[in-house]
Scaffold this active site. Structure first.
Site: not given
Ligand code: GLU
Length: 511
Positions: A266-268, A270-271
Site C-alpha cells: 500500500s501507499k502507507r 511506502g511512506d
C-alpha cells in the site's frame, strides 16, 4: 476459424496516482501485445464521477511514457474505436442496459438510498446481512414487482432509478482464467449489481467495461487479482448480451505484497519504509505528495525490469532483461498465481545493475549540474572519466556527486574513523617516504606507478594496507574508495603531492 487478433487494454480509473501494481498490469498487457503482434489500448474508465481526481489521467500517460510503454490506441493516439475515455462514450451505454432489461437479464429498481439503508439496518438488527439479490428483488420497488405501467410512469415523471443485473439463482458459473485455471462459483453468492444509474446517466464499471471490451474487440483481459470476484458477473454479462462466443480470455495477475508481513503493498508502506510505490512524484489535489521512482533516481529500464519479475519469470536464472528481451520471452502461462513480495532492496539492486552499464557521457550530463551547485566547473569529458572510476559504487545518479567530488576538490575534512585507524606516527613517516617516491616520478599513472610503488613497499617490508590507507586519507579524506593510483592519475602529480602536504599540515605527524 481465423486466429483472433490480439488486442489488450489497460483500463485505469483516474482516481489518483497510478500505483506500481497498476504499472505492472500495464506492462504485462504491453508485453503480451508486443509478443503477439497485437494492439495495446489505453482506455480511461472515468464513469465514477465521485472518485475522479484531476491530474490523474495526465499522470497515467506520463508514467507509461516514462516506462517506455507505447500505446497503439488511446486518448492522444486515437484509433478506430475512439473515443477512449468512457465519459465521452456516455450515450453508448444506456441502450445496452435497456437491452438487458428487454431480454430479461436486468430490471429497473427505484429504491432510494435511504430506503436501502433502512433495510440494511433492519437486517442487521435481526442478525442478518442484506443483499440485493433473488431473495428480495421481487419484493422491492423494481420492474419485477411493479406493473409495467407503474414502471413507465415512474420513469416518465423523473423518479430516480437504476438498472440492476438479474443474477441467476443457484447456477454454477464455470469460468476459465489463463493463470488460475478453471473456477466455479455459485451465482447465489452474488448480488444484483447496478449497471446503470439515471441520477448521473452513467453506467457503472461493470457495464461500461463489458460493453467497451466487446466494442473494442478486446481478445484478452489482463488485470489485477482484485477483479477476480467480478469475473462471474462479467461472464454472465457476456452471455446475457449474446456475446459469449467472442468474449475475451481472462488473466488475473497476482497481488504485489508488502516487503514484510501480510497483505497488499500500500501507499502507507511506502511512506513508512521510505520507498516509492508510484512511478512518478505525485501531488494530490489536497496538496499531499508521494515520491516517485523517476524522481528518486531510478532508471526507467531498471524499474521496468524489476516490475516485470514481480509475478513473472521465464524459468531461467536470467534477471536482467531489456524491454525487447521481456517482449521476446513473456508469456501469461509463466505468471505465478501467488502474490509477489515487493523488495525495496531488490529495486535498488536493479538500479545498480543499470548504473554499471549506463553511458558515462549521459551520467556526466547529470553530474555536471550537481558539481556546478558545489561551485565546481569541469568538462564533460573529465566528469565522464571521473564517473568511470566510481560507477560501480553508485546506485543512483545522485550518488555520483559524493563519489566524485574529491576528484575535483581537495578534501577539506578527513574522516575521523579513518584517521583514528591509520593516521599513526609510523605510517605518517612512511607516507613522507612515499611522497618522495611519487615526487621522483615524471607523471603518475595507475598502470606504471602502481606496480612500481607496490614493489617499493614490498622491498621495504612495509604494510601495504596501512600505507595505502594513509595515502588514501591524504588524497580523498577517507580510507575507502576506488584505486588510489587511478585517482592520482586523474588529479595529476602536482595535485597529488599538494594533497599529501596539505594532509600532513592539517593532521600532523600522527600519534
Ligand atoms: N477500471 C478498472 C481499474 O481501475 C479496470 C479493471 C479491468 O481491467 O477490468 O482497475
Amino acid at each position: 476459424m481465423a486466429e483472433r487478433r490480439v488486442r489488450v487494454r489497460f483500463a485505469p480509473s483516474p482516481t489518483g496516482a497510478l500505483h506500481i501494481g497498476g504499472v505492472r498490469t500495464a506492462l504485462y498487457n504491453y508485453l503480451f501485445a508486443r509478443r503477439n503482434g497485437g494492439d495495446f489500448i489505453l482506455r480511461i474508465e472515468d464513469t465514477d464521477s465521485q472518485r475522479f481526481v484531476p491530474g490523474a489521467e495526465a499522470y497515467i500517460m506520463e508514467a507509461l511514457k516514462w516506462c517506455g510503454i507505447s500505446i497503439d490506441e488511446g486518448i492522444n493516439e486515437g484509433g478506430p474505436h475512439a473515443p477512449y475515455r468512457q465519459s465521452e462514450r456516455k450515450e453508448i451505454y444506456l441502450k445496452y442496459a435497456q437491452q438487458l432489461v428487454e431480454n430479461g437479464n436486468a430490471y429497473y429498481a427505484f429504491d432510494s438510498a435511504e430506503e436501502l439503508d433502512a433495510l440494511r439496518k433492519q437486517y442487521e438488527a435481526e442478525g442478518k446481512t442484506f443483499a440485493y439479490n433473488y431473495t428480495v428483488r421481487e419484493k422491492l420497488q423494481t420492474s419485477l414487482s411493479l406493473s409495467p405501467s407503474e414502471v413507465k410512469s415512474r420513469i416518465e415523471r423523473g423518479d430516480v432509478w437504476v438498472i440492476r443485473f438479474k443474477m441467476p439463482e443457484n447456477e454454477d458459473v464455470e469460468m476459465d482464467d489463463i493463470i488460475r485455471g478453471h473456477i466455479t462459483i455459485n451465482s447465489s453468492t452474488l448480488d444484483d449489481k447496478v449497471l446503470y444509474k439515471s441520477a448521473d446517466q452513467l453506467p457503472t464499471y461493470h457495464l461500461a467495461n463489458i460493453v467497451d471490451d466487446h466494442l473494442m474487440e478486446i481478445s484478452h483481459v489482463i488485470r489485477g487479482e482484485e477483479w477476480l470476484p467480478s469475473l462471474p458477473l462479467h461472464y454472465l454479462l457476456y452471455r446475457a448480451f449474446g456475446w459469449a462466443d467472442t468474449q475475451p480470455a481472462f488473466a488475473h495477475l497476482p497481488l504485489l505484497l508488502k516487503p514484510q508481513g501480510q497483505g497488499k503493498l500500500s501507499k502507507r508502506d511506502g511512506d513508512k519504509f521510505g520507498f516509492p510505490v508510484f512511478p512518478l512524484f505525485w501531488t494530490a489535489p489536497d496538496g499531499s505528495t508521494a515520491n516517485g521512482y523517476r524522481e528518486d533516481g531510478y532508471f526507467p529500464q531498471a524499474f521496468i525490469n524489476m516490475l516485470a519479475l514481480l509475478g513473472w519469470n521465464p524459468g531461467t536464472e536470467q534477471e536482467i532483461f531489456s524491454m525487447q528481451e521481456l517482449i521476446d520471452q513473456f508469456s501469461l502461462e509463466k505468471v505465478s498465481k501467488s502474490g509477489a513480495r515487493f523488495s525495496p532492496d531488490k529495486a535498488k539492486w536493479f538500479n545498480q545493475q543499470y548504473m554499471r552499464v549506463a553511458d558515462d557521457n549521459e551520467l556526466a550530463d547529470k553530474l555536471l549540474p550537481m558539481l556546478a551547485e558545489q561551485g565546481i566547473s569541469t568538462t564533460k569529458e573529465r566528469a565522464a572519466k571521473a564517473i568511470s572510476l566510481i560507477k560501480e559504487r553508485a546506485i543512483f545518479p545522485k550518488d555520483l556527486l559524493s563519489l566524485t567530488i574529491y576528484m575535483f576538490q581537495a578534501p577539506t575534512e578527513y574522516d575521523e574513523k579513518s584517521v583514528a585507524k591509520f593516521w599513526k606516527a609510523d605510517n605518517v613517516a612512511k607516507l613522507k617516504e612515499l611522497r618522495a617516491q611519487l615526487a621522483a616520478e615524471s607523471v603518475i599513472t595507475a598502470e606504471a606507478t602502481e606496480p612500481k610503488i607496490h614493489q617499493w613497499v614490498v622491498d621495504n617490508q612495509y604494510s601495504m594496507g596501512q600505507l595505502m590507507n594513509s595515502l588514501r586519507i591524504a588524497i580523498i579524506g577517507i580510507s575507502q574508495g576506488p584505486s588510489i593510483f587511478a585517482i592520482s592519475e586523474f588529479i595529476g602529480k602536482d595535485e597529488t603531492l599538494a594533497r599529501i602536504d596539505n594532509a600532513l599540515a592539517k593532521l600532523g605527524e600522527g600519534k
